[in-house]
Design a protein around this motif. Structure first.
Motif: not given
Length: 65
Positions: A1-14, A45-54
């Motif tokens: 679980x060491x992956x960070x969400x800051x630079x993750x692509x939306x599709x990867x997060x989903x 989910x938080x990262x996805x919401x942020x990206x969608x808003x952007x």
């Protein structure tokens, strides 16, 4: 679980969220990992919401021109 969400692509997060959900559905989650998986899913989910808003703001700016 060491992956960070800051630079993750939306599709990867989903995709990762779907993998976590699949573990839940198939009851493959160990109780010891449950909290960390829920936390990770929440972060994604938080990262996805942020990206969608952007993207929504970018599209709105483009359409205003």
């Amino acid at each position: 679980m060491a992956k960070k969400t800051t630079a993750i692509k939306y599709s990867e997060a989903i995709s990762e969220i779907e993998q976590i959900l699949e573990k839940f559905r198939n009851e493959q989650l160990d109780v010891d990992k449950l909290a960390s998986e829920v936390k990770r899913a929440s972060e994604l989910i938080t990262a996805c919401k942020k990206r969608l808003k952007e993207v929504e703001e970018e599209v709105a700016n483009i359409l205003e021109k």
